[in-house]
Design a protein around this motif. Structure first.
Motif, PDB file in Angstrom:
ATOM      1  N   GLY A 265       0.767  -1.264   0.059  1.00  0.00           N
ATOM      2  CA  GLY A 265       0.022   0.127   0.123  1.00  0.00           C
ATOM      3  C   GLY A 265       1.013   1.325  -0.202  1.00  0.00           C
ATOM      4  O   GLY A 265       1.870   1.277   0.592  1.00  0.00           O
ATOM      5  N   LEU A 266       0.507   2.000  -0.838  1.00  0.00           N
ATOM      6  CA  LEU A 266       1.224   3.571  -0.829  1.00  0.00           C
ATOM      7  C   LEU A 266       0.167   4.493  -1.165  1.00  0.00           C
ATOM      8  O   LEU A 266      -0.551   4.417  -2.202  1.00  0.00           O
ATOM      9  N   VAL A 267       0.155   5.458  -0.190  1.00  0.00           N
ATOM     10  CA  VAL A 267      -0.803   6.605  -0.448  1.00  0.00           C
ATOM     11  C   VAL A 267      -0.469   7.903  -0.113  1.00  0.00           C
ATOM     12  O   VAL A 267       0.495   7.937   0.705  1.00  0.00           O
ATOM     13  N   PHE A 268      -0.998   8.881  -0.965  1.00  0.00           N
ATOM     14  CA  PHE A 268      -0.530  10.188  -0.397  1.00  0.00           C
ATOM     15  C   PHE A 268      -1.137  10.485   0.724  1.00  0.00           C
ATOM     16  O   PHE A 268      -2.023  10.244   1.277  1.00  0.00           O
ATOM     17  N   GLY A 269      -0.132  11.379   1.573  1.00  0.00           N
ATOM     18  CA  GLY A 269      -0.471  11.928   2.824  1.00  0.00           C
ATOM     19  C   GLY A 269      -0.483  10.866   4.134  1.00  0.00           C
ATOM     20  O   GLY A 269       0.142   9.749   3.866  1.00  0.00           O
ATOM     21  N   GLN A 270      -0.642  11.351   5.265  1.00  0.00           N
ATOM     22  CA  GLN A 270      -0.787  10.443   6.425  1.00  0.00           C
ATOM     23  C   GLN A 270      -1.903   9.680   6.476  1.00  0.00           C
ATOM     24  O   GLN A 270      -3.035  10.245   6.935  1.00  0.00           O
ATOM     25  N   THR A 271      -2.061   8.620   5.940  1.00  0.00           N
ATOM     26  CA  THR A 271      -3.401   7.752   5.722  1.00  0.00           C
ATOM     27  C   THR A 271      -3.324   6.469   5.923  1.00  0.00           C
ATOM     28  O   THR A 271      -3.431   5.611   4.989  1.00  0.00           O
ATOM     29  N   GLU A 272      -3.033   6.068   6.913  1.00  0.00           N
ATOM     30  CA  GLU A 272      -2.462   4.615   7.404  1.00  0.00           C
ATOM     31  C   GLU A 272      -3.618   3.547   7.301  1.00  0.00           C
ATOM     32  O   GLU A 272      -3.257   2.586   6.852  1.00  0.00           O
ATOM     33  N   ARG A 273      -4.724   4.305   7.605  1.00  0.00           N
ATOM     34  CA  ARG A 273      -5.934   3.196   7.424  1.00  0.00           C
ATOM     35  C   ARG A 273      -6.057   2.397   5.977  1.00  0.00           C
ATOM     36  O   ARG A 273      -6.057   1.368   5.725  1.00  0.00           O
ATOM     37  N   LYS A 274      -5.931   3.607   5.053  1.00  0.00           N
ATOM     38  CA  LYS A 274      -5.986   3.293   3.965  1.00  0.00           C
ATOM     39  C   LYS A 274      -4.920   2.420   3.138  1.00  0.00           C
ATOM     40  O   LYS A 274      -5.110   1.501   2.403  1.00  0.00           O
ATOM     41  N   ALA A 275      -3.816   2.810   3.512  1.00  0.00           N
ATOM     42  CA  ALA A 275      -2.599   2.126   3.230  1.00  0.00           C
ATOM     43  C   ALA A 275      -2.358   0.777   3.517  1.00  0.00           C
ATOM     44  O   ALA A 275      -2.198  -0.164   2.864  1.00  0.00           O
ATOM     45  N   ILE A 276      -2.914   0.514   5.061  1.00  0.00           N
ATOM     46  CA  ILE A 276      -3.099  -0.922   5.324  1.00  0.00           C
ATOM     47  C   ILE A 276      -3.980  -1.736   4.530  1.00  0.00           C
ATOM     48  O   ILE A 276      -3.793  -2.896   3.885  1.00  0.00           O
ATOM     49  N   ALA A 277      -5.061  -1.008   4.479  1.00  0.00           N
ATOM     50  CA  ALA A 277      -6.216  -1.903   3.687  1.00  0.00           C
ATOM     51  C   ALA A 277      -5.900  -1.996   2.070  1.00  0.00           C
ATOM     52  O   ALA A 277      -5.993  -2.939   1.619  1.00  0.00           O
ATOM     53  N   MET A 278      -4.991  -0.989   1.654  1.00  0.00           N
ATOM     54  CA  MET A 278      -4.837  -1.144   0.172  1.00  0.00           C
ATOM     55  C   MET A 278      -3.769  -2.504  -0.006  1.00  0.00           C
ATOM     56  O   MET A 278      -3.779  -3.276  -0.810  1.00  0.00           O
ATOM     57  N   ALA A 279      -2.754  -2.510   1.090  1.00  0.00           N
ATOM     58  CA  ALA A 279      -2.012  -3.876   1.015  1.00  0.00           C
ATOM     59  C   ALA A 279      -2.711  -5.040   1.229  1.00  0.00           C
ATOM     60  O   ALA A 279      -2.183  -5.841   0.533  1.00  0.00           O
ATOM     61  N   LEU A 280      -3.590  -5.056   1.918  1.00  0.00           N
ATOM     62  CA  LEU A 280      -4.474  -6.538   2.175  1.00  0.00           C
ATOM     63  C   LEU A 280      -5.071  -6.822   0.799  1.00  0.00           C
ATOM     64  O   LEU A 280      -5.109  -7.924   0.370  1.00  0.00           O
ATOM     65  N   VAL A 281      -5.789  -5.447   0.076  1.00  0.00           N
ATOM     66  CA  VAL A 281      -6.656  -5.917  -1.052  1.00  0.00           C
ATOM     67  C   VAL A 281      -5.711  -6.296  -2.326  1.00  0.00           C
ATOM     68  O   VAL A 281      -5.936  -7.134  -2.945  1.00  0.00           O
ATOM     69  N   ASP A 282      -4.558  -5.626  -2.251  1.00  0.00           N
ATOM     70  CA  ASP A 282      -3.482  -5.953  -3.155  1.00  0.00           C
ATOM     71  C   ASP A 282      -3.102  -7.099  -3.256  1.00  0.00           C
ATOM     72  O   ASP A 282      -2.966  -8.146  -4.212  1.00  0.00           O
ATOM     73  N   ARG A 283      -2.693  -7.619  -1.855  1.00  0.00           N
ATOM     74  CA  ARG A 283      -2.074  -9.127  -1.832  1.00  0.00           C
ATOM     75  C   ARG A 283      -3.450  -9.950  -2.237  1.00  0.00           C
ATOM     76  O   ARG A 283      -3.300 -11.056  -2.807  1.00  0.00           O
ATOM     77  N   ALA A 284      -4.809  -9.813  -1.950  1.00  0.00           N
ATOM     78  CA  ALA A 284      -5.787 -10.565  -2.261  1.00  0.00           C
ATOM     79  C   ALA A 284      -5.932 -10.804  -3.872  1.00  0.00           C
ATOM     80  O   ALA A 284      -6.314 -11.952  -4.252  1.00  0.00           O
ATOM     81  N   LEU A 285      -5.761  -9.714  -4.427  1.00  0.00           N
ATOM     82  CA  LEU A 285      -5.970  -9.833  -5.998  1.00  0.00           C
ATOM     83  C   LEU A 285      -4.728 -10.414  -6.669  1.00  0.00           C
ATOM     84  O   LEU A 285      -4.922 -10.745  -7.644  1.00  0.00           O
ATOM     85  N   ARG A 286      -3.701 -10.736  -5.864  1.00  0.00           N
ATOM     86  CA  ARG A 286      -2.827 -11.235  -6.582  1.00  0.00           C
ATOM     87  C   ARG A 286      -2.744 -12.943  -6.409  1.00  0.00           C
ATOM     88  O   ARG A 286      -1.732 -13.522  -6.666  1.00  0.00           O
ATOM     89  N   TRP A 287      -3.993 -13.404  -6.221  1.00  0.00           N
ATOM     90  CA  TRP A 287      -4.238 -15.047  -5.988  1.00  0.00           C
ATOM     91  C   TRP A 287      -3.648 -15.614  -7.420  1.00  0.00           C
ATOM     92  O   TRP A 287      -3.116 -16.666  -7.163  1.00  0.00           O
TER      93      TRP A 287
END
Lengths: 147, 362
Positions: free
Chosen positions: B274-296
Motif C-alpha cells: 500500500g502506498l498512499v498520499f499523505g498520512q493515511t495509514e488506515r487506507k495504506a494498510i487496507a490497500m496492502a491487504l486488497v493488493d495481496r488478495a488480488l494477487r491470487w
C-alpha cells in the motif's frame, strides 16, 4: 558535471522552498534585474510514480501541482524555475535566482538567498526528525522471576 | 409524450445562494480560513489529496471548505480541477527507502534496525473525548531527541536476504495510467495499485476487512508501516538533468503474508503493498491487504470466489467519484424515462383488467 550538480542542488532548493520564504529573501536582497519571460509561468501537473513493493515495477501514484517558467536576463543568461505547487511568483523568482547564479552575483545570492533557504529546510527537517526520535520505543524485558 | 424540463433557473440560482449562506453558517462565528483547514484538519486534507489523486494541500483544503466538509464532494472538486492541468511530465519512481520517517513501525520485528518510531499517532490514546480542546489554549511543544542518522532501511530487505519473501520483479516498463486510457481487464498489478491508491477509503477498508474475516483470508501481518516525506524528482529535458523539485508525504504499508509454496516454488512469505498520499495509514494498510488478495492468480492460489479476489468487482467499484456520480444522478430529472414507465404500467394494467373482464364475461 560538478557545475550541473551544483545547479541541480540550487534549483531543487528553490523549488522546495515555501513560496513566502523565497519571496521575503528575494525582496530583502533588493535585486531588480532586467529580464523577459522566455516561457511565462504555467501551472500544471506531474504524475508521481511509486514502485510495487517499494522495489518492483513502477505504478502511477497520483499527480502533484507544479509551476514552471523560464526567464532570460538582459545579458542573455537563461534561468529555469520548476517548483512544487501553484506559485507563479515562486516559479519566476526561482528562475531569476537560477539565472543570476550563473553570473557574477552568484556568491552574493548564495549568501542572501540559498544559504538561508538551506538552513531553513534543514531546520524544518531536523525539527521533525527530532520529534520522531522522541517517539522511538525503548523496549525492556520484564523480570521473568525465574531466579 | 414529451414533458418539458426547462425552467428552474431562478430556483437553482436561489438554491446556490442559500447553499453559500449555509456554508458560511452563523455569521456570529468566525469564518474558517483555508489555512486553518490545511493545518488543523490535515487528515481530511490528506484523504482528499489521496482520493482526489492530486497532491496540493492548499487546494484540498479549499475543496473541503467549498464542500462544507463533505469529503467525497471535495474529492470531486479536486478531480475536476485535475483534469484542467496540462501534464508536464512524470516523476522518477519515489524512493521510499530514503523517506524521512515521522513514523515507522513493524508488527513483525520488535528490534528492526531503525527501531519502532510511533510518530504522531492516535494509537494508544483512550478514545475519550478531550473537552480541553473545546476551550482555547496553547499546545505544549512536543519533546525532541537526537535525530537518528542516515536512512531507515526497509524491514522487508532483511527477509529478502534469506529468500524467505517473494521478491518484487524490477521492471522499467511504462505503467498504464487509468486517467489517460480506459481501464482494461484483466489489469496489471501497476494498474490495480493506481486504482486502489485513489479508491474510496471506506470501500477498500471493507474489502480488506472481509479478507480478515475469511473471504480469501491471507493472514496478513504489517511487516512495516512508514509515514514521512519523500523527494520527488523529474528530468528537465531543456537542461538535460534531473532535479528534486518537490517533496510529498506518503504512507507506505508492506504486509507479510503466508504462502504455502507450489509445485515450482518453496514455501515463502509473500507481500501486499500500500502506498498512499499523505498520512493515511488506515487506507495504506487496507490497500496492502486488497493488493495481496488480488494477487491470487499470479501466486497460484485458489479462487475462493471472494469479493476481494474479484478484480473486476474491486476495480470497477473502488472509485467513489464514479460511484457517487452514477448513484446520485438518479435524483436528477428522469421525467421522460419515468413517463414512459408510467404509460407502460397503465397499459399493462388495462390489458390485465381487459383479460380479467373477458374471463368474467365468459
Amino acid at each position: 558535471m560538478t557545475e550541473n550538480s551544483e545547479r541541480k542542488a540550487w534549483m531543487g532548493l528553490l523549488a522546495r522552498a515555501p513560496a513566502g520564504e523565497l519571496n521575503r529573501l528575494w525582496s530583502e536582497a533588493g535585486l531588480t534585474p532586467d529580464y523577459a519571460h522566455l516561457r511565462p509561468p504555467e501551472v500544471g501537473g506531474v504524475m508521481v510514480r511509486g514502485r510495487a513493493g517499494a522495489t518492483g515495477a513502477p505504478f502511477n501514484l497520483g499527480e502533484m501541482t507544479v509551476t514552471r517558467c523560464a526567464v532570460r536576463l538582459a545579458d542573455g543568461t537563461v534561468g529555469h524555475g520548476f517548483v512544487q505547487g501553484r506559485g507563479k511568483t515562486h516559479a519566476t523568482q526561482a528562475a531569476l535566482v537560477d539565472a543570476l547564479m550563473q553570473g557574477v552575483e552568484a556568491e552574493t545570492l548564495r549568501a542572501v538567498i540559498l544559504s538561508p533557504l538551506k538552513e531553513a529546510e534543514d531546520a524544518r527537517r531536523t525539527a521533525r526528525a527530532a520529534r520522531a526520535a522522541a517517539t522511538k520505543v525503548d523496549f525492556f524485558t520484564m523480570m521473568r522471576g525465574e531466579d | 409524450m414529451y414533458v418539458a424540463v426547462k425552467g428552474g433557473e431562478r430556483a437553482i440560482d436561489n438554491a446556490h445562494a442559500w447553499l453559500a449562506e449555509e456554508r458560511r453558517g452563523d455569521r456570529a462565528v468566525a469564518e474558517l480560513s483555508v489555512a486553518q483547514i490545511r493545518e488543523q484538519l490535515s487528515l481530511a486534507v490528506n484523504r482528499v489529496m489521496a482520493e482526489g489523486s492530486l497532491y496540493d494541500p492548499d487546494l484540498a483544503a479549499l475543496a473541503i471548505k467549498q464542500a462544507r466538509g463533505d469529503l467525497i464532494e471535495a474529492i470531486f472538486l479536486i478531480r475536476a480541477y485535475r483534469t484542467t492541468l496540462p501534464r508536464f511530465g512524470v516523476s522518477h519512481p519515489v524512493k521510499t527507502s530514503a523517506m524521512r520517517c515521522d513514523r515507522r513501525i513493524s508488527a513483525t520485528f520488535k528490534d528492526a534496525p531503525g527501531g519502532q518510531v510511533l510518530g504522531p499517532t492516535f494509537d494508544y490514546t483512550h478514545r475519550l473525548l478531550d473537552f480541553k480542546l473545546a476551550a482555547e489554549g496553547e499546545v505544549a511543544e512536543a519533546p525532541e531527541a537526537a535525530p537518528q542518522p542516515g536512512q531507515t532501511p526497509h524491514i522487508m530487505g532483511y527477509l529478502n536476504r534469506e529468500g524467505l519473501i517473494k521478491e518484487e520483479v524490477p521492471d522499467e516498463a511504462t505503467p498504464p495510467d487509468l486517467t489517460r486510457e480506459p481501464m482494461e481487464l484483466p489489469a496489471t498489478r501497476a494498474l490495480r495499485l493506481q486504482a486502489l491508491t485513489r479508491g474510496d477509503e471506506g470501500f477498500i477498508l471493507s474489502l480488506a476487512y472481509s479478507t480478515q474475516r475469511g473471504y480469501a483470508r491471507n493472514h496478513a501481518f504489517v511487516g512495516e508501516l512508514r509515514i514521512g516525506a519523500v523527494a520527488v524528482e523529474i528530468d528537465i529535458p531543456e537542461l538535460g538533468f534531473t532535479i528534486e523539485f518537490g517533496e510529498v508525504v506518503l504512507t507506505e504499508c508492506e504486509t507479510v503474508n503466508q504462502f504455502k509454496g507450489s509445485k515450482t516454488e518453496l514455501p515463502q512469505f509473500t507481500r501486499g503493498y500500500g502506498l498512499v498520499f499523505g498520512q493515511t495509514e488506515r487506507k495504506a494498510i487496507a490497500m496492502a491487504l486488497v493488493d495481496r488478495a488480488l494477487r491470487w492468480k499470479e501466486l497460484g492460489e485458489e479462487d475462493q470466489g471472494a469479493p476481494a479476489q474479484d478484480e473486476e468487482f474491486v476495480l470497477m467499484h473502488a472509485d467513489n467519484i464514479q460511484a457517487t456520480g452514477f448513484l446520485e444522478h438518479i435524483k436528477l430529472p428522469h421525467y421522460v424515462d419515468f413517463q414512459s414507465e408510467l404509460e407502460l404500467v397503465r397499459k399493462l394494467r388495462r390489458e390485465a383488467e381487459g383479460c380479467a373482464g373477458q374471463e368474467v364475461a365468459e
